[in-house]
Scaffold this motif. Structure first.
Motif, PDB file in Angstrom:
ATOM      1  N   MET A   6       0.836  -1.203   0.000  1.00 36.33           N
ATOM      2  CA  MET A   6       0.000   0.000   0.000  1.00 36.33           C
ATOM      3  C   MET A   6       0.870   1.252   0.000  1.00 36.33           C
ATOM      4  SD  MET A   6      -3.061  -0.862   2.678  1.00 36.33           S
ATOM      5  CE  MET A   6      -4.053  -2.350   2.565  1.00 36.33           C
ATOM      6  N   ARG A   7       1.928   1.243   0.795  1.00 32.89           N
ATOM      7  CA  ARG A   7       2.826   2.405   0.835  1.00 32.89           C
ATOM      8  C   ARG A   7       3.445   2.654  -0.531  1.00 32.89           C
ATOM      9  NH1 ARG A   7       4.289  -0.089   5.882  1.00 32.89           N
ATOM     10  NH2 ARG A   7       3.478   1.143   7.642  1.00 32.89           N
ATOM     11  N   VAL A  10       0.803   4.187  -2.884  1.00 34.53           N
ATOM     12  CA  VAL A  10       0.557   5.595  -2.558  1.00 34.53           C
ATOM     13  C   VAL A  10       1.718   6.464  -3.029  1.00 34.53           C
ATOM     14  CG1 VAL A  10       0.352   7.237  -0.654  1.00 34.53           C
ATOM     15  CG2 VAL A  10      -0.988   5.129  -0.618  1.00 34.53           C
ATOM     16  N   ALA A  13       1.490   6.900  -6.789  1.00 36.88           N
ATOM     17  CA  ALA A  13       0.408   7.824  -7.127  1.00 36.88           C
ATOM     18  C   ALA A  13       0.817   9.269  -6.865  1.00 36.88           C
ATOM     19  CB  ALA A  13      -0.846   7.463  -6.331  1.00 36.88           C
ATOM     20  N   ASP A  14       1.532   9.503  -5.776  1.00 37.72           N
ATOM     21  CA  ASP A  14       1.972  10.859  -5.444  1.00 37.72           C
ATOM     22  C   ASP A  14       3.057  11.350  -6.393  1.00 37.72           C
ATOM     23  OD1 ASP A  14       0.226  10.937  -3.319  1.00 37.72           O
ATOM     24  OD2 ASP A  14       1.735  10.479  -1.806  1.00 37.72           O
ATOM     25  N   GLU A  62      -7.026   4.829  -8.546  1.00 38.50           N
ATOM     26  CA  GLU A  62      -7.491   5.963  -7.751  1.00 38.50           C
ATOM     27  C   GLU A  62      -8.301   5.473  -6.552  1.00 38.50           C
ATOM     28  OE1 GLU A  62      -6.741   9.028  -7.976  1.00 38.50           O
ATOM     29  OE2 GLU A  62      -6.177   9.489 -10.045  1.00 38.50           O
ATOM     30  N   VAL A  65      -5.865   3.633  -4.067  1.00 35.80           N
ATOM     31  CA  VAL A  65      -4.960   4.523  -3.345  1.00 35.80           C
ATOM     32  C   VAL A  65      -5.711   5.295  -2.267  1.00 35.80           C
ATOM     33  CG1 VAL A  65      -3.559   6.610  -3.589  1.00 35.80           C
ATOM     34  CG2 VAL A  65      -3.246   4.707  -5.173  1.00 35.80           C
ATOM     35  N   ALA A  66      -6.937   5.747  -2.557  1.00 32.74           N
ATOM     36  CA  ALA A  66      -7.717   6.461  -1.549  1.00 32.74           C
ATOM     37  C   ALA A  66      -7.962   5.579  -0.325  1.00 32.74           C
ATOM     38  CB  ALA A  66      -9.048   6.914  -2.146  1.00 32.74           C
ATOM     39  N   ALA A  68      -6.164   2.939   0.477  1.00 27.41           N
ATOM     40  CA  ALA A  68      -4.861   2.603   1.058  1.00 27.41           C
ATOM     41  C   ALA A  68      -4.383   3.706   1.995  1.00 27.41           C
ATOM     42  CB  ALA A  68      -3.842   2.377  -0.055  1.00 27.41           C
ATOM     43  N   ARG A  69      -4.621   4.960   1.610  1.00 28.79           N
ATOM     44  CA  ARG A  69      -4.225   6.073   2.495  1.00 28.79           C
ATOM     45  C   ARG A  69      -4.946   5.950   3.840  1.00 28.79           C
ATOM     46  NH1 ARG A  69      -1.461   9.969  -0.451  1.00 28.79           N
ATOM     47  NH2 ARG A  69      -2.013  10.106  -2.673  1.00 28.79           N
TER      48      ARG A  69
END
Length: 288
Positions: A6-7, A10, A13-14, A62, A65-66, A68-69
């Motif tokens: 997950m990290r 993310v 994505a960033d 998308e 990632v949302a 996962a955050r």
């Protein structure tokens, strides 16, 4: 599915780059790519569209990632709370400070806090009281010092009053009224003013005071920096209404008391909805 995957997702994505994401996560790019490929096989969807030149997040990515955050934030909070249960406070403390704080010695408070809780990372943000109240209510900030007009107390946050004061007129030493000891707002109606931008909480108390007195004023300079505001006054371009505590005692400036001057209140604000261990420790320290 692992938290590390997950990290990685993310970070990609960033950064919109596998190379930059790998550097951010302190791993080699091949290992990061392998983990993302394994994650996509497990999920049965492509999270990222990539070529040799660019990376884009897919619609499935998308959504992933949302979530996962949120999962990463929950995992970090669980770890922080578990440590706090045995007296070990860590995590991040985010504090907001307006430019005109006069009552709280933040550096001193942070020195004591850091000595007691060396594992907590501290982020100090500058901005306006409205921004801070919104950030606290949204869970993006732990605490802040606010400066508001007497008629507009904090909203949407827990708070306690720190200090209230009356603003003074700040003039250049070359101003024709610099030798006066007292004035009224009516004496300033022909002056040019420097103040915070229209609508800013730091300006509201002055706007309210002039409006209540049935007076108009000309704010020709709108700035956010106290230092720039004082320099504009020092050059005799305008006058200001400020807390006497933020005006240095140099030869270029004079302060004059106002009989009907604006009143300002400083508050300490925070969220009382599930504050983090670091936030609770910081607030407890201030109360003591």
């Amino acid at each position: 599915m692992e938290l590390q995957q997950m990290r990685y997702a993310v970070a990609i994505a960033d950064e919109r780059s596998f190379t930059r994401a790998a550097a951010r996560c302190h791993v080699v790019q091949s290992a990061l790519s392998h983990q993302i490929a394994a994650l996509e096989r497990e999920l049965g969807v492509a999270l990222f569209a990539r070529s040799s030149r660019r990376v884009e997040v897919t619609s499935a990515g998308e959504a992933f990632v949302a979530a996962a955050r949120e999962s990463l934030e929950a995992a970090e909070r669980a770890s922080v709370e578990a440590a706090a249960a045995v007296g070990f406070v860590r995590g991040v403390l985010t504090i907001g400070m307006i430019p005109t704080v006069t009552t709280l010695d933040l550096a001193g408070a942070l020195a004591e806090f850091r000595e007691a809780y060396p594992q907590v990372r501290v982020r100090v943000r500058e901005g306006s009281s409205d921004e801070f109240m919104a950030s606290i209510a949204a869970g993006e900030m732990d605490a802040a010092v606010l400066g508001l007009a007497e008629a507009t107390p904090p909203r949407g946050v827990a708070w306690r009053e720190l200090h209230r004061e009356q603003l003074v007129a700040v003039l250049s030493e070359d101003h024709c009224s610099a030798s006066r000891s007292r004035m009224a707002l009516a004496d300033l109606t022909d002056e040019t003013f420097v103040d915070f931008p229209a609508g800013a909480p730091g300006r509201a108390q002055s706007d309210i005071a002039f409006s209540a007195a049935g007076l108009r004023r000309d704010v020709a300079f709108e700035v956010m920096s106290i230092e720039l505001m004082l320099e504009i006054v020092r050059r005799n371009l305008a006058v200001a209404l400020l807390s006497p505590a933020v005006v240095p005692g140099d030869s270029g400036l004079r302060t004059v008391s106002l009989d009907d001057g604006p009143r300002r209140i400083e508050y300490l604000a925070w969220s009382d909805f599930n504050p983090s261990p670091a936030a609770r420790a910081f607030l407890d320290g201030l109360r003591q």
